[in-house]
Design a protein around this motif. Sequence first.
Motif, PDB file in Angstrom:
ATOM      1  N   PHE A 272      14.484 -14.937  -1.132  1.00 42.21           N
ATOM      2  CA  PHE A 272      14.331 -16.279  -2.012  1.00 42.21           C
ATOM      3  C   PHE A 272      13.169 -15.905  -3.103  1.00 42.21           C
ATOM      4  CE2 PHE A 272      16.890 -17.828   1.392  1.00 42.21           C
ATOM      5  CZ  PHE A 272      17.662 -18.634   1.033  1.00 42.21           C
TER       6      PHE A 272
ATOM      7  N   ILE B  92      12.877 -20.390   5.472  1.00 43.76           N
ATOM      8  CA  ILE B  92      13.844 -20.408   4.171  1.00 43.76           C
ATOM      9  C   ILE B  92      13.157 -21.910   3.586  1.00 43.76           C
ATOM     10  CG2 ILE B  92      16.098 -21.438   3.345  1.00 43.76           C
ATOM     11  CD1 ILE B  92      17.264 -19.536   5.362  1.00 43.76           C
TER      12      ILE B  92
ATOM     13  N   CYS C 295       9.963 -21.172   1.842  1.00 41.39           N
ATOM     14  CA  CYS C 295      10.236 -20.406   0.451  1.00 41.39           C
ATOM     15  C   CYS C 295      10.613 -21.593  -0.456  1.00 41.39           C
ATOM     16  CB  CYS C 295      11.287 -19.629   0.878  1.00 41.39           C
ATOM     17  SG  CYS C 295      10.816 -18.043   1.634  1.00 41.39           S
ATOM     18  N   LEU C 296      11.572 -22.389  -0.038  1.00 42.07           N
ATOM     19  CA  LEU C 296      12.007 -23.358  -0.978  1.00 42.07           C
ATOM     20  C   LEU C 296      10.888 -24.528  -1.300  1.00 42.07           C
ATOM     21  CD1 LEU C 296      15.545 -24.282   0.567  1.00 42.07           C
ATOM     22  CD2 LEU C 296      15.047 -22.979  -1.388  1.00 42.07           C
TER      23      LEU C 296
ATOM     24  N   GLU D  77      19.838 -21.948 -11.113  1.00 39.57           N
ATOM     25  CA  GLU D  77      19.114 -22.174  -9.605  1.00 39.57           C
ATOM     26  C   GLU D  77      19.896 -23.383  -8.779  1.00 39.57           C
ATOM     27  OE1 GLU D  77      15.036 -22.833  -9.582  1.00 39.57           O
ATOM     28  OE2 GLU D  77      14.676 -20.998 -10.559  1.00 39.57           O
TER      29      GLU D  77
ATOM     30  N   LYS E 114      22.412 -20.944  -7.418  1.00 39.38           N
ATOM     31  CA  LYS E 114      21.835 -19.663  -6.676  1.00 39.38           C
ATOM     32  C   LYS E 114      21.410 -19.971  -5.070  1.00 39.38           C
ATOM     33  CE  LYS E 114      17.372 -16.908  -7.394  1.00 39.38           C
ATOM     34  NZ  LYS E 114      16.401 -16.689  -8.208  1.00 39.38           N
ATOM     35  N   TYR E 115      20.509 -21.127  -4.912  1.00 41.33           N
ATOM     36  CA  TYR E 115      20.060 -21.300  -3.671  1.00 41.33           C
ATOM     37  C   TYR E 115      21.163 -21.814  -2.679  1.00 41.33           C
ATOM     38  CZ  TYR E 115      15.562 -20.665  -5.845  1.00 41.33           C
ATOM     39  OH  TYR E 115      14.771 -19.906  -6.221  1.00 41.33           O
TER      40      TYR E 115
ATOM     41  N   LEU F   9      18.342 -28.296   1.514  1.00 42.55           N
ATOM     42  CA  LEU F   9      18.395 -28.626   0.166  1.00 42.55           C
ATOM     43  C   LEU F   9      18.055 -30.167  -0.278  1.00 42.55           C
ATOM     44  CD1 LEU F   9      20.554 -26.066  -1.189  1.00 42.55           C
ATOM     45  CD2 LEU F   9      18.082 -26.009  -1.316  1.00 42.55           C
TER      46      LEU F   9
END
Length: 181
Positions: A36, A76, A79-80, A127, A130-131, A150
């Motif tokens: 990520f 995760i 990271c986000l 993006e 992508k995620y 998300l």
Amino acid sequence: MLQNELIEACRQNDRRAQLKLYNKYSQGMYFVALRFIQDSFEAEDAMQEAFIKAFAKLHQFNGEVTFGAWLKRIVINKCLDKLKAKKLEMVAINERTMTTVEEDDNWQVQDGIGVEEVKAEIERLPEKYKYPLMLFLIEGYDHEEIAEILEISQVSSRTLVHRGKKKLQEELKMIKNGTGY
């Protein structure tokens, strides 16, 4: 020491147990973070922050999933959070314009294209694709989990993954046909 005993010792703030658990999972979680966040120092920082959060929230681990899966989700999310904090262009999605998309389970790329090429092309995607695509294709999350991570709807997750796959296929086709980079 069995993993359940190790986790219980960590809940009791046993520093040695925490170090054992960290040593067991740190390398794998670092590579998750690195997928990520492409900067090795930032990825390591995110991974370590995730461990700190995991140890603080260990009382919330109930064993419904494996400890590794629970920790991976924290990594995760961390990271986000870091990416959002850097104000990378996370595109707001107008869900009123989203429509339900048929799931394409037979999704494939052309012969001769390797995993590394696919990963490299995912990195080049906008993006907004992508995620969700990384979470779906690489990390193996379903749309319900992607939506939660998300903070989007499941419809948006399906739509973004579907559109991301189509965009990825187009890019990979250009590379295969020699019209790419």
